[in-house]
Design a protein around this motif. Structure first.
Motif, PDB file in Angstrom:
ATOM      1  N   ILE A 231       0.842  -1.194   0.000  1.00 46.36           N
ATOM      2  CA  ILE A 231       0.000   0.000   0.000  1.00 46.36           C
ATOM      3  C   ILE A 231       0.879   1.247   0.000  1.00 46.36           C
ATOM      4  CG2 ILE A 231      -1.815   1.246   1.216  1.00 46.36           C
ATOM      5  CD1 ILE A 231      -2.617  -1.407   2.511  1.00 46.36           C
ATOM      6  N   PRO A 232       0.839   2.063  -1.061  1.00 46.64           N
ATOM      7  CA  PRO A 232       1.670   3.279  -1.108  1.00 46.64           C
ATOM      8  C   PRO A 232       1.114   4.365  -0.200  1.00 46.64           C
ATOM      9  CG  PRO A 232       0.303   3.137  -3.072  1.00 46.64           C
ATOM     10  CD  PRO A 232       0.083   1.862  -2.303  1.00 46.64           C
ATOM     11  N   LEU A 233       2.015   5.101   0.434  1.00 46.68           N
ATOM     12  CA  LEU A 233       1.635   6.258   1.241  1.00 46.68           C
ATOM     13  C   LEU A 233       1.872   7.515   0.425  1.00 46.68           C
ATOM     14  CD1 LEU A 233       3.236   5.240   4.665  1.00 46.68           C
ATOM     15  CD2 LEU A 233       0.889   4.840   3.878  1.00 46.68           C
ATOM     16  N   GLY A 234       0.887   8.348   0.322  1.00 45.08           N
ATOM     17  CA  GLY A 234       1.017   9.550  -0.490  1.00 45.08           C
ATOM     18  C   GLY A 234       0.637   9.286  -1.935  1.00 45.08           C
ATOM     19  N   GLU A 235       1.190  10.101  -2.822  1.00 49.48           N
ATOM     20  CA  GLU A 235       0.839  10.023  -4.236  1.00 49.48           C
ATOM     21  C   GLU A 235       1.368   8.740  -4.860  1.00 49.48           C
ATOM     22  OE1 GLU A 235       1.394  12.634  -8.354  1.00 49.48           O
ATOM     23  OE2 GLU A 235       2.166  13.362  -6.424  1.00 49.48           O
ATOM     24  N   LYS A 236       0.522   8.073  -5.618  1.00 54.70           N
ATOM     25  CA  LYS A 236       0.888   6.820  -6.262  1.00 54.70           C
ATOM     26  C   LYS A 236       1.572   7.083  -7.590  1.00 54.70           C
ATOM     27  CE  LYS A 236      -1.117   2.401  -7.708  1.00 54.70           C
ATOM     28  NZ  LYS A 236      -2.386   1.611  -7.842  1.00 54.70           N
ATOM     29  N   ALA A 237       2.769   6.521  -7.776  1.00 53.59           N
ATOM     30  CA  ALA A 237       3.500   6.697  -9.033  1.00 53.59           C
ATOM     31  C   ALA A 237       2.808   5.947 -10.164  1.00 53.59           C
ATOM     32  CB  ALA A 237       4.931   6.210  -8.870  1.00 53.59           C
ATOM     33  N   GLN A 238       2.893   6.498 -11.372  1.00 53.34           N
ATOM     34  CA  GLN A 238       2.267   5.890 -12.537  1.00 53.34           C
ATOM     35  C   GLN A 238       3.311   5.115 -13.354  1.00 53.34           C
ATOM     36  OE1 GLN A 238      -1.048   5.852 -13.163  1.00 53.34           O
ATOM     37  NE2 GLN A 238      -1.196   6.876 -11.164  1.00 53.34           N
ATOM     38  N   PRO A 239       3.049   3.841 -13.638  1.00 57.35           N
ATOM     39  CA  PRO A 239       4.003   3.059 -14.436  1.00 57.35           C
ATOM     40  C   PRO A 239       3.969   3.433 -15.906  1.00 57.35           C
ATOM     41  CG  PRO A 239       2.029   1.763 -13.994  1.00 57.35           C
ATOM     42  CD  PRO A 239       1.878   3.053 -13.223  1.00 57.35           C
ATOM     43  N   ILE A 240       5.051   3.108 -16.614  1.00 59.44           N
ATOM     44  CA  ILE A 240       5.075   3.283 -18.064  1.00 59.44           C
ATOM     45  C   ILE A 240       4.051   2.357 -18.704  1.00 59.44           C
ATOM     46  CG2 ILE A 240       6.516   3.116 -20.127  1.00 59.44           C
ATOM     47  CD1 ILE A 240       8.940   3.575 -18.334  1.00 59.44           C
ATOM     48  N   TYR A 241       4.043   1.108 -18.240  1.00 60.36           N
ATOM     49  CA  TYR A 241       3.010   0.157 -18.632  1.00 60.36           C
ATOM     50  C   TYR A 241       2.983  -0.964 -17.608  1.00 60.36           C
ATOM     51  CZ  TYR A 241       6.659  -2.934 -20.560  1.00 60.36           C
ATOM     52  OH  TYR A 241       7.741  -3.743 -20.716  1.00 60.36           O
ATOM     53  N   GLU A 242       1.926  -1.758 -17.616  1.00 64.82           N
ATOM     54  CA  GLU A 242       1.813  -2.858 -16.672  1.00 64.82           C
ATOM     55  C   GLU A 242       1.121  -4.042 -17.334  1.00 64.82           C
ATOM     56  OE1 GLU A 242      -2.161  -2.368 -14.038  1.00 64.82           O
ATOM     57  OE2 GLU A 242      -0.572  -0.937 -13.521  1.00 64.82           O
ATOM     58  N   ARG A 243       1.397  -5.231 -16.797  1.00 63.73           N
ATOM     59  CA  ARG A 243       0.774  -6.458 -17.255  1.00 63.73           C
ATOM     60  C   ARG A 243       0.259  -7.214 -16.035  1.00 63.73           C
ATOM     61  NH1 ARG A 243       2.810  -8.091 -22.264  1.00 63.73           N
ATOM     62  NH2 ARG A 243       1.147  -9.652 -22.197  1.00 63.73           N
ATOM     63  N   THR A 244      -0.854  -7.880 -16.191  1.00 63.94           N
ATOM     64  CA  THR A 244      -1.422  -8.675 -15.098  1.00 63.94           C
ATOM     65  C   THR A 244      -1.464 -10.141 -15.498  1.00 63.94           C
ATOM     66  OG1 THR A 244      -3.680  -8.298 -15.876  1.00 63.94           O
ATOM     67  CG2 THR A 244      -2.808  -6.772 -14.226  1.00 63.94           C
ATOM     68  N   SER A 245      -1.330 -11.001 -14.495  1.00 59.06           N
ATOM     69  CA  SER A 245      -1.292 -12.438 -14.739  1.00 59.06           C
ATOM     70  C   SER A 245      -2.142 -13.162 -13.706  1.00 59.06           C
ATOM     71  CB  SER A 245       0.155 -12.943 -14.696  1.00 59.06           C
ATOM     72  OG  SER A 245       0.208 -14.328 -14.966  1.00 59.06           O
ATOM     73  N   LYS A 246      -3.394 -12.743 -13.569  1.00 57.14           N
ATOM     74  CA  LYS A 246      -4.291 -13.402 -12.637  1.00 57.14           C
ATOM     75  C   LYS A 246      -4.757 -14.725 -13.239  1.00 57.14           C
ATOM     76  CE  LYS A 246      -7.425 -10.984 -10.596  1.00 57.14           C
ATOM     77  NZ  LYS A 246      -8.560 -10.054 -10.373  1.00 57.14           N
ATOM     78  N   GLY A 247      -4.457 -15.809 -12.558  1.00 57.04           N
ATOM     79  CA  GLY A 247      -4.821 -17.126 -13.057  1.00 57.04           C
ATOM     80  C   GLY A 247      -4.360 -18.197 -12.108  1.00 57.04           C
ATOM     81  N   LEU A 248      -4.262 -19.411 -12.606  1.00 57.09           N
ATOM     82  CA  LEU A 248      -3.829 -20.527 -11.778  1.00 57.09           C
ATOM     83  C   LEU A 248      -2.352 -20.404 -11.432  1.00 57.09           C
ATOM     84  CD1 LEU A 248      -5.610 -23.578 -13.466  1.00 57.09           C
ATOM     85  CD2 LEU A 248      -6.239 -22.411 -11.341  1.00 57.09           C
ATOM     86  N   SER A 249      -1.999 -20.889 -10.258  1.00 54.38           N
ATOM     87  CA  SER A 249      -0.613 -20.922  -9.820  1.00 54.38           C
ATOM     88  C   SER A 249      -0.316 -22.311  -9.280  1.00 54.38           C
ATOM     89  CB  SER A 249      -0.351 -19.876  -8.732  1.00 54.38           C
ATOM     90  OG  SER A 249       0.997 -19.926  -8.279  1.00 54.38           O
ATOM     91  N   ALA A 250       0.804 -22.873  -9.691  1.00 53.18           N
ATOM     92  CA  ALA A 250       1.199 -24.200  -9.228  1.00 53.18           C
ATOM     93  C   ALA A 250       2.661 -24.172  -8.833  1.00 53.18           C
ATOM     94  CB  ALA A 250       0.966 -25.254 -10.314  1.00 53.18           C
ATOM     95  N   THR A 251       2.989 -24.840  -7.764  1.00 58.41           N
ATOM     96  CA  THR A 251       4.380 -24.853  -7.285  1.00 58.41           C
ATOM     97  C   THR A 251       4.730 -26.234  -6.750  1.00 58.41           C
ATOM     98  OG1 THR A 251       5.962 -23.778  -5.794  1.00 58.41           O
ATOM     99  CG2 THR A 251       3.720 -24.066  -4.975  1.00 58.41           C
ATOM    100  N   ILE A 252       5.992 -26.594  -6.881  1.00 64.79           N
ATOM    101  CA  ILE A 252       6.476 -27.852  -6.335  1.00 64.79           C
ATOM    102  C   ILE A 252       7.932 -27.662  -5.914  1.00 64.79           C
ATOM    103  CG2 ILE A 252       7.263 -28.812  -8.545  1.00 64.79           C
ATOM    104  CD1 ILE A 252       6.088 -31.524  -7.505  1.00 64.79           C
ATOM    105  N   GLY A 253       8.331 -28.306  -4.835  1.00 64.76           N
ATOM    106  CA  GLY A 253       9.695 -28.133  -4.357  1.00 64.76           C
ATOM    107  C   GLY A 253      10.098 -29.231  -3.403  1.00 64.76           C
TER     108      GLY A 253
END
Length: 263
Positions: A231-253
């Motif tokens: 959560i940013p405090l104060g004015e939020k900086a604006q990105p040049i561009y952004e990408r989102t990757s909301k979807g399934l996530s799988a992990t193994i280790g």
């Protein structure tokens, strides 16, 4: 979703305290693959070290980082202790560092709690992470543990070797590139499975969903500010561009556990 390749672990001596490697695949419109490895080991009496390597593969970038952490454990009594934390590393083309503490209190054999605070000098500014540390065993079958709110975990233990449950992973990290820096804000809920197939080797796997997974690219001259976790405090900086990757996530280790009581 692509096949997940099971990672392997290399044993490196009797002085090793904890070490492991994992592979994570995040699906969505901007898929990502993460390979990570870490090793934690004693340095001197109450001083411990941790070395971490991460390889992040995006659809248009491949980024790497290597970092080290130091933990100094001050034990006041059988019930009270303070862990001092220092961290620093190279995140692709830039250096990051941080410091913090964790105060722990043992209420009983079934309940340990603590509070802590981490400061990280990220490329997007100054990040503060307050957290509450919990390890609670209400019964022999259930365990509630982790760092709240960034990494809580609830597990049900079928027996001494097999467990299953749910966890949340929150992360706000950054990487420096030649003219831009990348900021990743990710929150994932996972159903988790753990199998201790030998005395010290633990296989873990998780399947769930990213309810937030945002990759933002900023100019290197973007004004820095303060952030509490994500959560940013104060004015939020604006990105040049952004990408989102909301979807399934799988992990193994797989990991090696020799001493579970280290910081």
């Amino acid at each position: 979703m692509r096949y997940i390749i099971i990672a392997f672990v290399l044993l490196s001596g009797s002085t090793l305290y904890a070490q492991g490697i994992s592979y994570t695949y995040d699906s969505g419109d901007y898929s990502a693959q993460t390979f990570s490895a870490n090793a934690r080991f004693p340095l001197y009496k109450s001083l411990f070290g941790n070395v971490m390597y991460r390889h992040l593969t995006l659809e248009d970038y491949t980024l790497q980082s290597i970092a080290a952490q130091l933990f100094y454990n001050i034990r006041f009594s059988e019930k009270k202790s303070l862990v001092l934390i220092g961290t620093g590393g190279l995140y692709y083309e830039g250096w990051r560092y941080g410091a913090g503490f964790r105060y722990l209190y043992k209420h009983s054999e079934k309940l340990k709690t603590g509070i802590g605070l981490m400061y990280n000098k990220q490329f997007f500014g100054n990040q503060v992470i307050p957290f509450w540390d919990v390890k609670y065993e209400p019964t022999a079958k259930w365990t509630i543990s982790g760092l709240f709110p960034i990494k809580p975990k609830i597990m049900y233990h079928f027996n001494k070797t097999v467990s299953a449950g749910f966890e949340i992973n929150g992360e706000a990290s950054s990487y420096r590139m030649s003219t831009t820096y990348l900021r990743n804000n990710q929150w994932t809920g996972l159903c988790r499975f753990e199998w201790g197939f030998t005395k010290n080797l633990l296989l873990s796997a998780g399947l769930g969903r990213n309810f937030i997974n945002r990759y933002q690219f900023y100019d290197n001259n973007t004004k820095n500010g303060w952030t509490i976790i994500t959560i940013p405090l104060g004015e939020k900086a604006q990105p040049i561009y952004e990408r989102t990757s909301k979807g399934l996530s799988a992990t193994i280790g797989i990991s090696l556990r020799v001493n579970r009581d280290i910081p």
